[in-house]
Design an enzyme around this catalytic site. Structure first.
Site, PDB file in Angstrom:
ATOM      1  CG  ASP A  93     -51.312   9.442   1.711  1.00 41.76           C
ATOM      2  OD1 ASP A  93     -51.833  10.310   2.398  1.00 41.76           O
ATOM      3  OD2 ASP A  93     -50.959   8.419   2.499  1.00 41.76           O
ATOM      4  CG  ASP A 148     -57.475  -1.666   0.833  1.00 40.56           C
ATOM      5  OD1 ASP A 148     -57.510  -0.959   1.562  1.00 40.56           O
ATOM      6  OD2 ASP A 148     -57.050  -2.972   0.653  1.00 40.56           O
ATOM      7  CG  ASP A 150     -59.450  -3.684  -4.388  1.00 36.75           C
ATOM      8  OD1 ASP A 150     -59.271  -2.988  -3.431  1.00 36.75           O
ATOM      9  OD2 ASP A 150     -59.176  -4.565  -4.676  1.00 36.75           O
ATOM     10  CG  ASP A 241     -53.564  -6.209   7.070  1.00 32.18           C
ATOM     11  OD1 ASP A 241     -52.199  -6.673   7.469  1.00 32.18           O
ATOM     12  OD2 ASP A 241     -54.156  -6.431   6.044  1.00 32.18           O
TER      13      ASP A 241
END
Length: 492
Positions: A93, A148, A150, A241
């Protein structure tokens, strides 16, 4: 005087309740097995000989992650699995250079025969939850894995996670987070300390004792049927989540937590990044509690699961309680010393709160002993960890207040710095937020208030109260020092 004493007592009751609950979890933890040393190592011949290969879809949601996008894509592209049964989705995005980086990586891996897609949406509706739901509609996989940007998952992650789905009712397997940069600074050490306890003790114990646990947003594998049966990813809270986790478990799905399966990731490197992450987690948990607690208590789940689920979803209430205690501690003692306080019996009862504090300490001690050979030395960091955690009280209280008011806010991503070689570039990147938020002035005011209270208590020889007052001073002084450092970065 009565109002001050009542507010202080209510705040202490909250802290004691959550401390005692943590002490209970620590006691349950102590009765169970310890972590197994290391993970499972797979050889190439083990992979080649596997007979049953369910299709797995790995989803990597990206939003302006230029410093880490290539690393996470390349890491996921080499995960051990049958290539014809593996699909990778880059859910991008972004509106910056991340998109070009992702496109380049995807083309490179497509040329090597990997089934990898770069998925772009016309608008960022629903933020991360919207991206995950969009990807789910296109996914081929029977199992869905989320990382994610990272994260740097180990090469055997998929094979290890699939071991957890040995029964049809298992809907999700969660790995334990490890830290790529825990020793970078005091800020990262405080975060690592707290996250270690959440995973190694809280998640482990909830799972072993049969309580509800949660998917942590990344480094986990879902059975697709579980996601769909629970209603899919929804964006009406900031913690999609946690929301999906409770909806799924209320539908009868079971989760597993693998404490010996580690997934390394970055910790936020500056205060604004940490502040925004804590705000999102706290507000999202409060929103999820408002959305879910009624369903939980109306369900047929046993009472012990309802109680633990309530403590889990509302745990961030410790922050407004901490803020209130910090404000009222010195004034209440001063008034009592002047003969206008609630009296000795009141303070004797308040002293029982030390049992709750014991819960926080025992949980940290057991976690450090479990994970690190030098745990005794690491326990010396506990006072600074407590101070750093308390320093987030104003920020997280604001998050809860917004949730209670029903105020919606944007999903603010936590900026990532990337490899240590990127540290010199960090301050110059648009990801380094150098603004001083308005809340910093309130944190500074509270630091001064607590410091004045400490001086007054010393003058009045209230020796028993000094350690707690000193902890409040340290907490808000630490945050204020980091705010001043942000101001310096802003002028550079």
């Amino acid at each position: 005087m009565v109002i001050i004493a009542a507010l202080y007592a209510a705040a202490m009751a909250v802290l004691t309740a959550y401390g005692l609950n943590l002490l209970w979890l620590a006691a349950v933890f102590a009765r169970h097995d310890r972590l197994r040393p290391g993970g499972v190592t797979y050889r190439k011949e083990d992979v080649d000989s596997r007979q049953i290969w369910p299709i797995v879809t790995v989803q990597i949601p990206l939003y302006n992650e230029a410093l880490v996008a290539e690393r996470v894509i390349d890491t996921c592209a080499v995960l051990q699995y049958a290539r014809h049964r593996l699909e990778i989705q880059i859910l991008d995005d972004s509106d910056d250079e991340t998109t070009a980086i992702a496109e380049r990586c995807v083309r490179r891996w497509q040329q090597r025969g990997l089934d990898i897609r770069h998925i772009r949406r016309t608008e960022r509706s629903g933020f991360k939850a919207g991206a995950l739901q969009e990807g789910l509609h296109m996914a081929r996989g029977e199992f869905i894995v989320i990382f994610d940007a990272d994260f740097v998952p180990p090469v055997n992650f998929l094979l290890r996670a699939l071991e957890g789905f040995d029964r049809k009712e298992i809907g999700m397997v969660q790995a334990r987070w490890e830290h790529l940069n825990a020793d970078d600074s005091l800020l990262t050490r405080v975060q690592a300390y707290g996250l270690d306890t959440h995973f190694a003790l809280e998640q482990y114990t909830r799972n072993r004792a049969g309580y509800f646990m949660n998917f942590n947003g990344t480094a986990g594998m879902w059975r697709r049927e579980c996601i769909e049966d629970a209603g899919g990813w929804q964006s009406d809270t900031l913690t999609e989540d946690l929301d999906l986790s409770y909806r799924a478990q209320l539908r009868g799905w079971q989760f597993r937590f693998f404490s010996d399966m580690e997934a390394p990731a970055e910790l936020p490197v500056d205060l604004n990044a940490l502040r925004s992450q804590q705000f999102r987690w706290t507000k999202g948990a409060a929103e999820t509690a408002l959305k879910t607690l009624g369903q939980l208590w109306r369900s047929t789940q046993p009472g012990r699961i309802k109680i633990q689920g309530t403590m889990h979803l509302t745990a961030h209430l410790v922050f407004p309680a901490l803020a209130l205690v910090a404000v009222l501690h010195a004034p209440l003692l001063t008034l009592d010393d002047m003969g206008r306080g609630p009296g000795d019996v009141y303070f004797a009862v308040m002293g029982l709160g030390l049992v709750g504090f014991l819960g926080f300490f025992v949980a940290q001690a057991l976690t450090q002993r479990q994970l690190y050979p030098d745990w005794g030395r690491r326990l010396l960091f506990f006072p600074l960890f407590m101070a750093g955690s308390m320093g987030m009280a104003i920020n997280n209280t604001r998050a809860i207040w917004q949730a209670l008011r029903g105020r919606r806010s944007e999903f603010v991503r936590t900026p990532k710095r990337g490899d240590r070689t990127e540290a010199r570039r960090w301050r110059a990147t648009p990801y380094a937020d150098r603004r001083i938020p308005g809340i910093a002035w309130l944190e500074a005011l509270l630091a001064i208030w607590c410091a004045v209270g400490l001086v007054i208590l010393i003058a009045r020889e209230e020796w028993a109260a000094l350690p707690f007052q000193a902890a409040f001073v340290t907490a808000f002084a630490m945050v204020s020092v980091y705010n001043v450092r942000l101001a310096g970065l802003g002028r550079s």
